[in-house]
Design a protein around this motif. Sequence first.
Motif, short mmCIF file in Angstrom:
data_model
loop_
_atom_site.label_atom_id
_atom_site.label_comp_id
_atom_site.label_asym_id
_atom_site.label_seq_id
_atom_site.Cartn_x
_atom_site.Cartn_y
_atom_site.Cartn_z
N MET A 32 46.46 4.96 11.22
CA MET A 32 46.81 6.21 11.90
C MET A 32 47.08 7.33 10.89
O MET A 32 46.68 8.48 11.12
N SER A 33 47.75 7.01 9.82
CA SER A 33 48.05 8.01 8.79
C SER A 33 46.75 8.54 8.17
O SER A 33 46.56 9.76 8.02
N TRP A 34 45.84 7.62 7.83
CA TRP A 34 44.55 8.03 7.26
C TRP A 34 43.72 8.82 8.28
O TRP A 34 43.15 9.86 7.96
N TYR A 35 43.65 8.31 9.51
CA TYR A 35 42.83 8.93 10.56
C TYR A 35 43.23 10.37 10.81
O TYR A 35 42.37 11.24 11.00
N HIS A 36 44.54 10.64 10.83
CA HIS A 36 45.03 11.99 11.11
C HIS A 36 44.40 13.00 10.15
O HIS A 36 43.88 14.05 10.57
N ASP A 37 44.43 12.71 8.87
CA ASP A 37 43.85 13.63 7.88
C ASP A 37 42.33 13.66 7.98
O ASP A 37 41.70 14.72 7.87
N PHE A 38 41.74 12.50 8.22
CA PHE A 38 40.27 12.41 8.24
C PHE A 38 39.68 13.20 9.40
O PHE A 38 38.77 14.00 9.21
N PHE A 59 50.49 15.38 21.35
CA PHE A 59 51.13 15.17 20.05
C PHE A 59 50.50 16.08 19.00
O PHE A 59 49.31 16.38 19.06
N ASN A 60 51.33 16.48 18.05
CA ASN A 60 50.86 17.32 16.96
C ASN A 60 50.62 16.54 15.67
O ASN A 60 49.83 16.96 14.83
N ASP A 61 51.34 15.45 15.49
CA ASP A 61 51.18 14.68 14.25
C ASP A 61 51.58 13.23 14.49
O ASP A 61 52.06 12.88 15.57
N PHE A 62 51.38 12.42 13.46
CA PHE A 62 51.77 11.01 13.51
C PHE A 62 52.85 10.79 12.45
O PHE A 62 52.59 10.35 11.34
N SER A 63 54.07 11.11 12.84
CA SER A 63 55.19 10.91 11.92
C SER A 63 55.42 9.42 11.71
O SER A 63 54.85 8.56 12.41
N ARG A 102 46.24 24.01 23.43
CA ARG A 102 45.12 24.10 22.49
C ARG A 102 45.58 23.86 21.05
O ARG A 102 44.77 23.50 20.19
N ASP A 103 46.87 24.08 20.79
CA ASP A 103 47.37 23.88 19.44
C ASP A 103 47.83 22.45 19.19
O ASP A 103 48.18 22.10 18.05
N ALA A 104 47.86 21.61 20.23
CA ALA A 104 48.18 20.20 20.02
C ALA A 104 46.99 19.54 19.32
O ALA A 104 45.85 19.95 19.48
N LYS A 105 47.27 18.51 18.57
CA LYS A 105 46.19 17.82 17.86
C LYS A 105 45.61 16.66 18.66
O LYS A 105 44.46 16.26 18.44
N TYR A 106 46.41 16.10 19.60
CA TYR A 106 45.95 14.93 20.35
C TYR A 106 46.47 14.95 21.78
O TYR A 106 47.61 15.35 22.03
N ALA A 107 45.61 14.48 22.70
CA ALA A 107 46.04 14.16 24.06
C ALA A 107 46.17 12.65 24.13
O ALA A 107 45.18 11.92 24.01
N GLY A 108 47.40 12.19 24.30
CA GLY A 108 47.66 10.75 24.29
C GLY A 108 47.83 10.21 25.69
O GLY A 108 48.35 10.89 26.58
N VAL A 109 47.40 8.97 25.89
CA VAL A 109 47.59 8.30 27.18
C VAL A 109 47.84 6.82 26.94
O VAL A 109 47.23 6.20 26.06
#
Length: 469
Positions: free
Chosen positions: A238-244, A335-339, A382-389
């Motif tokens: 998840m950490s890698w994917y976020h940046d990629f 979500f905006n990030d993966f803390s 639109r400023d969120a990075k992910y739609a989670g479900v």
Amino acid sequence: MSEVIKNKQTVQEINDSKIELFKAQLRGEIVQVADPEYNNARKVYNGMINKHPGMIVYCVDVADVMACVNFGRENNLLVAIRGGGHNGGGLGICDDGLVIDLSGLKFVRVDMATNTVRVGGGNLWGEVDHATHPFGLAVPAGIISSTGVGGLTLGGGVGHLSRKYGLTIDNLLEADMVLADGSFVTVNNHQNEDLYWAIRGGGGNFGVITSFKFQAHPVKTVIGGPTLWPIEKTEEIMSWYHDFILNAPDDLNGFIATMVIPGPPFPEVLHNKMFCGIVWCYTGDSSDFDALFQEVRDKNPVFEHVGEMPYPAIQTLFDGLFPPNLQWYWRADFFNDFSEEVRAAHLKYGSSIPTPLSQMHLYPISGAASRVGKEETPWAYRDAKYAGVIVGVSPDPEDAPKITQWCKDYWEALHPYSSGGAYSNFMMEEGQERVQASYKHNYDRLSEIKKTYDPNNLFRVNQNIKPKT
């Protein structure tokens, strides 16, 4: 003026002569409680939904829809609109009232001169893909081909093409609709502009859409499929994917998931094991793919099944795993990030998935989907990075309590780190506060438009926007 006129009577309380008069106005079929096909007719995609409408009308044209809307309004009935019936909360059906079923309003017409597509209000996305693919075109949609065009579109439309061509609503050019007063209008960027704005994410609150016109795009073949890592690697991946994914070209989409491999067509060695997975879809030049994808392969997935396929094939990839009438429970957030805390929660709950079909997905809202202004459509995140479900899924009704509890626990662990609202197509019936949170600053404008076109809230079996008082 009251926000809502309460449904003063059920269908059963309407006298037979009124119903016979109503039937005479219709070309479509009416199914009532005593009819032998009733129990089958009231089913929706989510087998956990068990509602008993008083009447289901299978509309075959716009005139049928207008008659239904008038009948529902004049008799103070609860009215539900059913397109594909995929809504997680079962909001295409209701108890005791009238269900306006649009499955008879089907057509797909491709205009090659403008690369546009006209689609009936009752079509499913697989039918659209079937019609557009021979022309080398596609309309951005979801990831399951049996999803209804209407419900997915009106809520936003997140899927494999979101990073390249935006949400489904970003490609909606026009719609025909029947309003609460029974009138018929066309909406686009120069006719009924306020309604055109509202239906691009505001759900079924403003009328019954009988046809859509979409901008289609050149998509014939894609490179796609899943890569899997052991669930223990969730935090690292998840950490890698976020940046990629944030830095990837728009041509590459990939949603990340925690999941169980339930069985075929996956190799037997993977069956019933838990994984962190990413499902990819690449629309660019195939000669550039291997170089772009090398970074993914460098993360050493234990399974990769990524290859070239027709676009409709990736849209149907999961259809066989998710037939109608499974038990479903949904929860969602942006979500905006993966803390560190978010990644830890995904590892914990992704390691305790209760049934083979239960899973969590995070869909990227970067690329083209993020370049639309947050007030250009009602879709406020639109400023969120992910739609989670998170979905608890099982064929067995006895599993309903455990898939529901797992889903709620997973959501409650993540919600404090979310953006506050959710993608409305991923929500159950969760109350007015959640609806308002999901539209944020756009809710007041939607409420004003609702007051203009549906002041008595006839269309309220949905993620409801209440008319401004």
